[in-house]
Design a protein around this motif. Sequence first.
Motif, mmCIF file in Angstrom:
data_model
loop_
_atom_site.group_PDB
_atom_site.id
_atom_site.type_symbol
_atom_site.label_atom_id
_atom_site.label_comp_id
_atom_site.label_asym_id
_atom_site.label_seq_id
_atom_site.Cartn_x
_atom_site.Cartn_y
_atom_site.Cartn_z
ATOM 1 N N THR A 132 40.233 45.782 29.661
ATOM 2 C CA THR A 132 40.055 45.203 30.995
ATOM 3 C C THR A 132 38.648 44.685 31.241
ATOM 4 N N ASP A 145 33.815 45.277 34.281
ATOM 5 C CA ASP A 145 33.834 44.915 35.698
ATOM 6 C C ASP A 145 35.177 45.175 36.367
ATOM 7 N N SER A 146 36.228 45.314 35.577
ATOM 8 C CA SER A 146 37.563 45.533 36.155
ATOM 9 C C SER A 146 38.097 46.938 35.917
ATOM 10 N N TRP A 182 37.302 49.729 37.130
ATOM 11 C CA TRP A 182 37.457 50.538 38.339
ATOM 12 C C TRP A 182 38.798 50.283 39.035
ATOM 13 N N LYS A 183 39.342 49.095 38.878
ATOM 14 C CA LYS A 183 40.629 48.789 39.513
ATOM 15 C C LYS A 183 41.750 49.634 38.911
ATOM 16 N N ALA A 238 32.907 51.507 40.420
ATOM 17 C CA ALA A 238 33.169 50.452 41.395
ATOM 18 C C ALA A 238 31.872 49.896 41.987
#
Length: 372
Positions: free
Chosen positions: A186, A189-190, A192-193, A239
């Motif tokens: 991922t 940067d992604s 945390w989603k 995040a």
Amino acid sequence: MNRTAGIGGPDVPRLGVSRATQKSHAGERLAYVPELDGLRAVAIGAVLLDHTMPTYFPGGFIGVDIFFVLSGYLITTILCREFEREGRIRLGDFYMRRALRLMPALLAMLGVYGSIMVVCRFFLADPIYVYDHALAVLSSALYVMNWTAAFDIGTSGYLVHTWSLATELQFYILWPLTLIALFHYTGRDSAWKVVLILILVVTGWRTLMVFEGASPKHVYASLYTRIDSLLIGCLLALAPLARFQAAASRFSLFPVLLLVAMLMTLSWESRRVQSLGFTLIALCAAWVILAALSCQADGVLRRFLRWAPLNYCGRISYGFYLWHYPICRVVAMHLSGEFEKLVATAGLTFAVAAVSYHVLELPVLRLGRRFR
């Protein structure tokens, strides 16, 4: 490590992947944030109140959730920093650091505990009693007490509190592998989603278990029902939350008041707590950490968490947690008043935890620096 590093300075761990993985001359060691040690002391104090004065503080279990959030945040920050600096995470070194931090003090406590049980064997008519304590020592040493408690296997002796240590160690084994996979598939940067989705899934799954009649012990102690608190700490490190720090600092007393109310009113067996309550407690703890890490944090809360005696209690909190429950159970055999039990347990445990910290834990930590 500089213990006087100011909050919000250039070497303080920041929130969000790119911020939490800043390079520093300290290598993987995080800049010292006294507020976090203060929060550790508050957490261990809540647990102590739960075990000595349950009539007045039935919600002291919230201290465990505060520890979980802190652990998730700090471990993720360290792993992210290493990944940014070296482009990889050295799993062997990470596991060795965790083992050196957690196992020596636990094994020392279990050694003393087991030795006392062996001595008691010669004075007790019922060997089954000692046998049960031996099984509890084995469960604690193997870090499976959470499953022993969840499935009500045998007895836990005076070691049932080690369920949380088992939960954390199992998380430490799984989380670095999960984080590597997230970064690979991922991107940083992604990631945390995905963690946010996992938190929602765990919370929803636990709520479903509660309303389908699952055992309260099973819901309370299982890794897959309590890992959301640890993941909320991970989310705090991953995040991009820096923009919310000012607001978190401005209203930092709100989560504190909520936690105090929970401390005095909640029961870990209630459906409200077991469904959404654990997650709410963890979110309040994350809010306090977010405020503590802000360069704009100020006021009564910050001064309290930076209080030197409280910071020292935070530094010895691991040993305090290990020893407090066996000592509490022994004290309860001789004292009946809750306040008397609190004073006696706190005094004895503080002395033993201080010795453990200076004689055992610190020397082992110095040895662990070669794995940084």
